[in-house]
Design an enzyme around this catalytic site. Sequence first.
Site, PDB file in Angstrom:
ATOM      1  N   GLU A  39       0.830  -1.215   0.000  1.00 28.69           N
ATOM      2  CA  GLU A  39       0.000   0.000   0.000  1.00 28.69           C
ATOM      3  C   GLU A  39       0.859   1.257   0.000  1.00 28.69           C
ATOM      4  OE1 GLU A  39      -3.143   0.370  -0.589  1.00 28.69           O
ATOM      5  OE2 GLU A  39      -3.198  -1.782  -0.856  1.00 28.69           O
ATOM      6  N   TYR A 122      -6.256   6.487   4.863  1.00 29.06           N
ATOM      7  CA  TYR A 122      -6.321   5.467   3.815  1.00 29.06           C
ATOM      8  C   TYR A 122      -5.517   4.224   4.214  1.00 29.06           C
ATOM      9  CZ  TYR A 122      -5.376   2.628  -0.167  1.00 29.06           C
ATOM     10  OH  TYR A 122      -5.249   1.532  -0.971  1.00 29.06           O
ATOM     11  N   ASP A 140      -9.020   5.698  -1.813  1.00 28.73           N
ATOM     12  CA  ASP A 140      -7.938   6.295  -2.593  1.00 28.73           C
ATOM     13  C   ASP A 140      -8.557   7.063  -3.767  1.00 28.73           C
ATOM     14  OD1 ASP A 140      -8.824   4.349  -4.309  1.00 28.73           O
ATOM     15  OD2 ASP A 140      -6.858   3.467  -4.691  1.00 28.73           O
TER      16      ASP A 140
END
Length: 378
Positions: A39, A122, A140
């Site tokens: 990520e 996030y 996102d």
Amino acid sequence: MSPDRAASIRAAILDWYRANARELPWRGTRDPYAVWISEVMCQQTRVDTVLPYYARFMARWPTVEALAAADDDDVRAAWSGLGYYRRAQLMLKAAREVVSQHQGRFPDDADGLLALPGFGRYTAGAVAAFAFDRPRAAVDGNVTRLVARLEALEGDVMQGSGAQAVWRAAEALAPGASPGDVAQGLIEVGALVCTARNPRCGACPVAEACKARAQGAVERIPAPRKRATKKAVALTAVLWLDGGRVLLSRQPEAGLFASLWCPIFLEGHLEPDGAADEALRAHRLDPGPLTSTGQVRHVLTHRTLEIHVLRASNKAPRRLPEGMAWAPLDALTEWAIPSVTARCLDAALDRAERAKIRLTRRETRRTPAAQGSLPGLE
Ligand code: SF4
């Protein structure tokens, strides 16, 4: 969003995701460390670019303990070419905190994750959902676009009340069966179907629920962002080459290209036989005659660097100022170097020299090319 509408969208996303998701090395794992690394790497960076970096990184530091014990410079070098270098610094800090304060175990909910360095809303949501199957949203850019169209959200959805409306809608979709797959499915539909240009509405699993489509508003939602004008910064880069090596200067720990190796940067566009020469002497360097070899325009998030490239080729000085070192051209991928260094070097070398570097790199099978002219560096 009503519970019935949320349940129907969630079910459609889940079915589509299970049938159509791309196979990516970090998919299907519940290892929070692997999920987290992927990520962080994928933020602001294309998946295709991330794949080789991720494979090398995980082979070298397969666990959070291994990363916590890593040398800072080795991690920076492994990150070279991915950009946004602060990510790597914060990642190291978080790994060390997980080991020293959580016995090597990541907190298993978003609130606990949010307390770690570099974890924003996030990243915390993504790790909580993907690794721990928690009903958390991970919004996102792809999810923002998809949700804005699903809910026909007019106006700026990237900040303020528009962004809050997107998060609220995404959070309404989170509770229910397989929240991790639903969260990944939303990202995947946003990335592959509900694309910024030419969305594939005919192949969309949530087309029937899409309010923007029903209103004929797909083209104008989400509203384009008003982009702030980037500040232009004039710099002179001095590339001092001595045989097969180049003189690099380590940037300070805070600020632009923090702790990375760059050419000698001087403020402003300096003339080779006047101000540039003088500025280098202030660093106690005698570069000999300087030659102007080109310009590099390097675009960053908030500014554009307009770099005038000068080449120096005097004999190497016996002693170097602190923070400077000679880097062998055929081993640059082992140095923590941002793409701007590669681009300036590219502008300083002649064609034959560039070809020689390429040849050396292919022969030694070093890092494969990312996006820049010099293989291995963005
Ligand atoms: S119908 Fe079109 S605009 Fe609406 S969510 Fe699907 S792809 Fe996006």
